[in-house]
Structures are given as structure tokens and as C-alpha cells.
Write an enzyme that holds these catalytic residues in place. Structure first.
Site, PDB file in Angstrom:
ATOM      1  N   ARG A   1       9.587  -4.934   4.583  1.00  0.00           N
ATOM      2  CA  ARG A   1       8.409  -4.285   5.176  1.00  0.00           C
ATOM      3  C   ARG A   1       7.807  -3.313   4.182  1.00  0.00           C
ATOM      4  O   ARG A   1       6.939  -2.530   4.488  1.00  0.00           O
ATOM      5  CB  ARG A   1       8.774  -3.580   6.478  1.00  0.00           C
ATOM      6  CG  ARG A   1       9.794  -2.478   6.302  1.00  0.00           C
ATOM      7  CD  ARG A   1      10.087  -1.794   7.614  1.00  0.00           C
ATOM      8  NE  ARG A   1      11.367  -1.147   7.601  1.00  0.00           N
ATOM      9  CZ  ARG A   1      11.535   0.177   7.705  1.00  0.00           C
ATOM     10  NH1 ARG A   1      10.489   0.973   7.810  1.00  0.00           N
ATOM     11  NH2 ARG A   1      12.732   0.698   7.700  1.00  0.00           N
ATOM     12  N   ASN A   2       8.336  -3.335   2.974  1.00  0.00           N
ATOM     13  CA  ASN A   2       7.846  -2.478   1.901  1.00  0.00           C
ATOM     14  C   ASN A   2       7.581  -3.364   0.692  1.00  0.00           C
ATOM     15  O   ASN A   2       8.054  -4.490   0.647  1.00  0.00           O
ATOM     16  CB  ASN A   2       8.892  -1.423   1.555  1.00  0.00           C
ATOM     17  CG  ASN A   2       8.959  -0.335   2.604  1.00  0.00           C
ATOM     18  OD1 ASN A   2       7.941   0.253   2.945  1.00  0.00           O
ATOM     19  ND2 ASN A   2      10.135  -0.107   3.139  1.00  0.00           N
TER      20      ASN A   2
END
Ligand SMILES: [Zn+2]
Length: 421
Positions: free
Chosen positions: A202-203
Site C-alpha cells: 500500500r506504499n
């Protein structure tokens, strides 16, 4: 015969998405139904059911399954099947009261202002929201972004089987990345893979994440870089930028026949260990045999211990999941080792010092803080290539340069590289 793990529950994938004539007919029927507005989280969950990622769920959970998911991570109406997080839909009391049991309603996504499905309401109930938060998030702190969402839910939960009519903007906005489980399985099978490790992202993918993927490729047939393309909290890098940055890294630093990228439409709940289990459930539906669980998986702030999400896999019954976690320690580049390493391998405890100009000033482990990373990037100074590949930094720089209203990212202690004792 597929060599991949079967979907959760052991049956076939159960996508609830209608297409073609069936969808058209259902849309026409829905025009006469009452509209129930969905939040972005609820729409994400609905689409997950639509594409079969939440197999074998048939709809939003009733009270028994809500209670089961909270208290024992099981679904009484699915024969006690393992399930770690409630998947529910809420509505304002006045609307809920106007709906009779057995009535079909139109599920309306508020973000895109569009019809996304229909549901036959066979139960309405109210929940103890604090109980759900304590069970799932281990906190009722309203500053926790997952707790906030539950507390903001409308008063009454509506439950029943759903028919899904739209994947909203995901297939178009994330073309080439967004995949349904059946599509991912087909790609794995075409390559002859039987073991596939999912890397949850998610990064942006810095070297520490890339290292996890490289290790996974060594022990599995392939790695599935599976990005969340649903909603994050303010200050996080938006999915479209992340997709570009990950693309740049994967294209240059991985063997193409060993890596596949995918995206899924779920919204982050930041439930740490419980969310890691949910990630495992739907990765099994996508055909993965392993889920890479690193440090502070799906966590936020300091609500969870850095390895709670790994420990919880030992606390669930052995037959709860077929997919297994691939637990990895905190990874980084070590100037003493002269290579990527982890807390499990590297004996050098000192922290590498990087000055405000981005220069290495001694020490071993490169644990660049988010604050310093942002500062170096915003001032156009070099980010150590040991931390992140230049192709990744270039894309992030482009994004930050274009940001008009920079959201101040609040970094918690753990993200700054301070090790909590
Ligand atoms: Zn070392």
C-alpha cells in the site's frame, strides 16, 4: 487440474458480479427499488464479493456472522468457516425501518453516485460498535482510522445476499493492474506456478519491500505483487502514483517470468493482525499459497506490536487457512554487511547516519525515516540508492512536486526507525 490452492472454503470461486443481459435486466429492476447509500469501504467490500475475492460470502453479514467474525473469527452460517473481519452494510434508521424483510434494495455508491448492486434484505440489526472495534482493532480510540469508520457507520446493519452490478472505476483507472481472482489464477497457471507468494503493498516499493519479493521468488515459483487500489488515509501516496513507481522497479529489477502485479479494490481498515488474516483469506482466493507478512503488516500508528500480524497466524486453528504466511523480519540495507539484510541476519546494530544532504556518514543499518526521505525529495537532494532505486524516487519526486496542498504526514515512532523496546 490446477496446482494452485483452492479458494477459501474449498469450493469454487463464487463471483457475485452479473454481466451482460443478466446485469442489464437487474439494473432495470433496480430502478424501482429503494436506494441504500454505500460508503467507499462498503463499495470496496461489495466489489470484492463481486469478483469472487471474498468467496464464499454471499452478501453482507447478518448478526450471527457479525458476532462470529468479531468473537471467534468464524461464520456460523457458513458451517463455522474461518473469517477474521465483519463485512457489513449500514443504513440510517429511518431508511432501515422503511424496508421490509425480503425486500430488494438498490446498492448505491455515494462516491461515484452510481448503482453498484442489489441486495435482498433478510435481516436488520444493530451492533455494539465499540465491541466490534475492540475485537477487530484492539482499540476504541476514535483517532484510529478503522475505528473512525466503524463509529461513523449508520445505526442499523442490513444483511442479505447481493448481486453486484459494477466494479466502478477500478478496471479502467487501474487497467493492467486491477484483476479478478479468476484472472490471476489463469496467469499463474499459464506460467505453471503452483506456489505463489503474495506481497501486500500500500506504499511505494522501496528496496526493503523489493527484498521481501526477491526472497519470496527464491522459495516460491513466483511472486504476486498485490497492491491495494482502494482508499487509504490522507497523506498516503495515492494508488495511481504507487502503481507507476512499482512498475518502474519491477520492470527493471525483476525477472518478468517470476513476478506478476495485481491490484484489488479493498479499502484499508488498518486492523493490523486481523487485517493480515483477511489479506490471507482473499489471497488464497486469488490462488496464492503464501502471504508475505513483514513488520507491522496493515498497521497504523503504534496500535500493534511490529510482529503481532505474524504471531496471529499461530493463534488460529491449523485448518483455518490453506495459505501460509511467509514471515519476514524488518529488512534494510546494511553498510557493514554490504547488502540487503534483516534483523534476523544482520549482526550490526548501529543505525546508518544520513545527513540532510543525503550523504552517508557512517553506521550500519539504513533505516531512513519517512520525514528525512520527504525532506530530501522535496529539496531535490539525493536519496541513497541503497534505500530506493532512482527510478522509484524520480516518480515520487514528480508526484510531490505536483502536490499543491501538501498533507503533513504524521510519522509514528516505528516509522522513523526508532526500535521500541
Ligand atoms: Zn549488517
Amino acid at each position: 487440474m490446477s496446482k494452485l490452492l483452492p479458494p477459501h472454503g474449498g469450493g469454487a470461486l463464487k463471483p457475485l458480479l452479473l454481466e451482460g443481459k443478466a446485469a442489464e435486466a437487474e439494473r432495470a429492476r433496480a430502478a424501482k427499488m429503494k436506494r441504500v447509500p454505500l460508503t467507499s469501504r462498503e463499495t470496496g467490500d461489495l466489489i470484492m464479493m463481486g469478483i469472487g475475492a471474498f468467496t464464499p460470502l454471499r452478501g453482507f453479514m447478518g448478526q450471527a456472522d457479525w458476532q462470529g467474525a468479531c468473537d471467534t473469527m468464524t461464520l456460523p452460517t457458513c458451517g463455522g468457516l474461518f473469517w477474521p473481519i465483519p463485512i457489513t452494510l449500514s443504513a440510517e434508521k429511518a431508511l432501515a425501518d422503511s424496508i421490509s424483510l425480503g425486500e430488494e434494495v438498490a446498492l448505491w455508491d455515494t462516491e461515484t453516485d452510481s448503482l453498484v448492486g442489489t441486495m435482498k434484505v433478510d435481516e436488520t440489526y444493530t451492533i455494539d460498535k465499540a465491541h466490534e472495534c475492540k475485537a477487530i482493532f484492539k482499540t476504541t480510540d476514535p483517532k484510529h482510522p478503522g475505528v473512525e469508520k466503524v463509529m461513523e457507520q449508520a445505526e442499523v446493519n442490513l444483511a442479505g445476499p447481493v448481486k453486484v452490478l459494477s466494479e466502478t472505476y477500478f478496471p479502467e483507472m487501474f487497467a493492467g493492474i486491477y484483476q479478478r481472482p479468476a484472472e490471476a489464477r489463469r496467469m499463474f497457471e499459464e506460467r505453471g506456478w503452483s506456489t505463489v507468494a503474495a506481497l501486500q503493498l500500500r506504499n511505494p516499493m522501496h528496496n526493503s519491500h523489493a527484498y521481501l519479493a526477491w526472497v519470496a521468488v527464491e522459495v516460491c515459483d513466483g511472486v504476486y505483487v498485490h497492491q491495494l487500489v482502494g482508499k487509504l488515509k490522507p497523506g498516503d501516496i495515492p494508488a495511481e502514483v504507487r502503481v507507476k513507481a512499482i512498475d518502474a522497479l519491477v520492470n527493471k529489477y525483476f525477472r518478468k517470468e517470476r513476478i506478476i502485479q495485481g491490484g484489488y479494490p479493498l479499502e484499508m481498515r488498518y486492523a493490523g493482525p486481523r487485517e493480515a488474516l483477511l489479506h490471507a483469506v482473499f489471497r488464497q482466493n486469488y490462488g496464492c499459497s503464501h502471504l508475505i507478512v513483514g513488520r507491522d503488516h496493515a498497521g497504523v500508528g503504534d496500535y500493534y506490536g511490529p510482529f503481532d500480524a505474524q504471531k496471529i497466524f499461530n493463534e488460529i486453528p491449523p485448518d483455518a487457512l490453506l495459505l501460509k504466511p511467509l514471515c519476514m523480519d524488518w529488512t534494510f540495507y546494511c553498510y557493514e554487511c554490504g547488502t540487503m539484510a534483516s534483523m534476523k541476519t544482520c549482526p550490526h546494530e548501529s543505525k546508518a547516519v544520513i545527513d540532510d544532504e543525503g550523504n552517508y556518514k557512517g553506521g550500519a543499518r539504513l533505516l531512513l525515516s519517512g520525514t528525512l526521505l520527504r525532506k530530501l525529495m522535496s529539496e531535490g537532494k539525493p536519496v541513497p540508492p541503497e534505500f530506493s532505486k532512482p527510478e522509484v524516487i524520480a516518480i515520487l519526486n514528480e508526484y510531490y512536486d505536483g502536490l499543491e496542498n501538501k498533507v503533513e504526514v504524521k510519522l509514528h515512532g516505528a516509522a522513523t526507525g526508532e526500535v521500541k523496546k
